[in-house]
Enzyme design. Structure first.
Site, short mmCIF file in Angstrom:
data_model
loop_
_atom_site.label_atom_id
_atom_site.label_comp_id
_atom_site.label_asym_id
_atom_site.label_seq_id
_atom_site.Cartn_x
_atom_site.Cartn_y
_atom_site.Cartn_z
CB CYS A 1 -3.32 -3.07 6.31
SG CYS A 1 -2.21 -1.91 5.46
CB CYS B 1 1.79 0.85 11.26
SG CYS B 1 2.45 -0.56 10.32
CB THR C 1 -1.12 1.92 4.62
OG1 THR C 1 -0.15 2.04 5.66
CG2 THR C 1 -0.77 2.88 3.50
CE LYS D 1 4.37 -4.36 6.32
NZ LYS D 1 3.19 -5.22 6.19
NE ARG E 1 -0.96 -2.84 2.31
CZ ARG E 1 -0.23 -3.95 2.38
NH1 ARG E 1 -0.16 -4.78 1.34
NH2 ARG E 1 0.44 -4.26 3.47
CB THR F 1 3.41 3.06 6.57
OG1 THR F 1 2.11 3.50 6.10
CG2 THR F 1 3.30 1.68 7.18
#
Length: 230
Positions: free
Chosen positions: A82, A193, A84, A166, A48, A126
């Site tokens: 998520c 996030c 974003t 991640k 994203r 993010t």
């Protein structure tokens, strides 16, 4: 009881965190009292932030695919694991014909409820979430100030998210995360996030944090059981 769907895989660990929080918050005394939840962990959804920053392919088509699968499975509302991805929420709702419970809205609502005198809010997110104004637009509507970060601080947070959580290396990035948070002065911090909550157990200071994933889980539970409990 209403059925929920989770548009997941962004990333898988964040999806598992949201689901576990829903389980922990559900007032159930046996299996049958838990919510009916369908999870589509679609890890192939394009990044994203890369798209928002002008560096990649739009994830919208796959987000819509996921929403449609969940809708066909009987889900009456969707959660996206998520932050974003919520930049695309209006288009997903329109194209898939679904209802999305919005993580930023519920997180800012929690700030106002829990810390009514707070003014300066640090959105720990993010670069895509920051650029898209996923939180900043809502904070402005509520009369709150979104604290600005230096490029070095934001780049460091991106490393914590992408090279840390991640990549399965959360512990290695705990010192960096704590250093950055100590440099950011705010009344309240939002873990904006879905990877950031992985760092919260390791905070080395007394910070007022709102876990957006936790707040989304609360709203999801209340939607599912069709009554307010929080």
């Amino acid at each position: 009881m209403k059925q929920l769907g989770i548009i997941g895989g962004m990333g898988p660990l964040a999806t598992a965190d949201l689901y576990k929080k829903i389980i922990d918050l559900t007032p159930a005394t046996c299996d049958q009292e838990h919510l009916h939840i369908v999870i589509d962990s679609f890890a192939q959804i394009e990044d994203r932030t890369k798209f928002i920053m002008g560096e990649g392919v739009s994830p919208l088509a796959k987000l819509v695919q996921s929403a449609k699968r969940l809708k066909e499975a009987g889900c009456e509302a969707m959660l996206m694991a998520c932050n974003t991805a919520h930049f695309f929420a209006p288009d997903v709702e329109k194209e898939a014909g679904v209802k999305i419970l919005h993580i930023a809205k519920v997180a800012v609502d929690a700030v106002k409820k829990r810390y009514p005198n707070a003014k300066d809010i640090a959105v720990i997110a993010t670069s895509g979430t920051k650029k898209a104004g996923v939180y900043d637009n809502i904070l402005k509507e509520y009369g709150l100030n979104s604290v600005g970060f230096s490029k070095e601080q934001q780049d460091g947070l991106m490393d914590c998210i992408y090279k840390g959580v991640k990549a399965g290396k959360t512990q290695e990035f705990v010192p960096k995360f704590n250093q950055i948070i100590s440099e950011i002065k705010a009344d309240v911090y939002i873990a904006a996030c879905t990877e950031i909550p992985m760092f919260l157990p390791y905070l080395d200071g007394d910070y007022k944090f709102i876990d957006a994933t936790l707040e989304l889980a609360k709203v999801g539970v209340e939607f599912g059981i069709e009554r307010e409990i929080f």
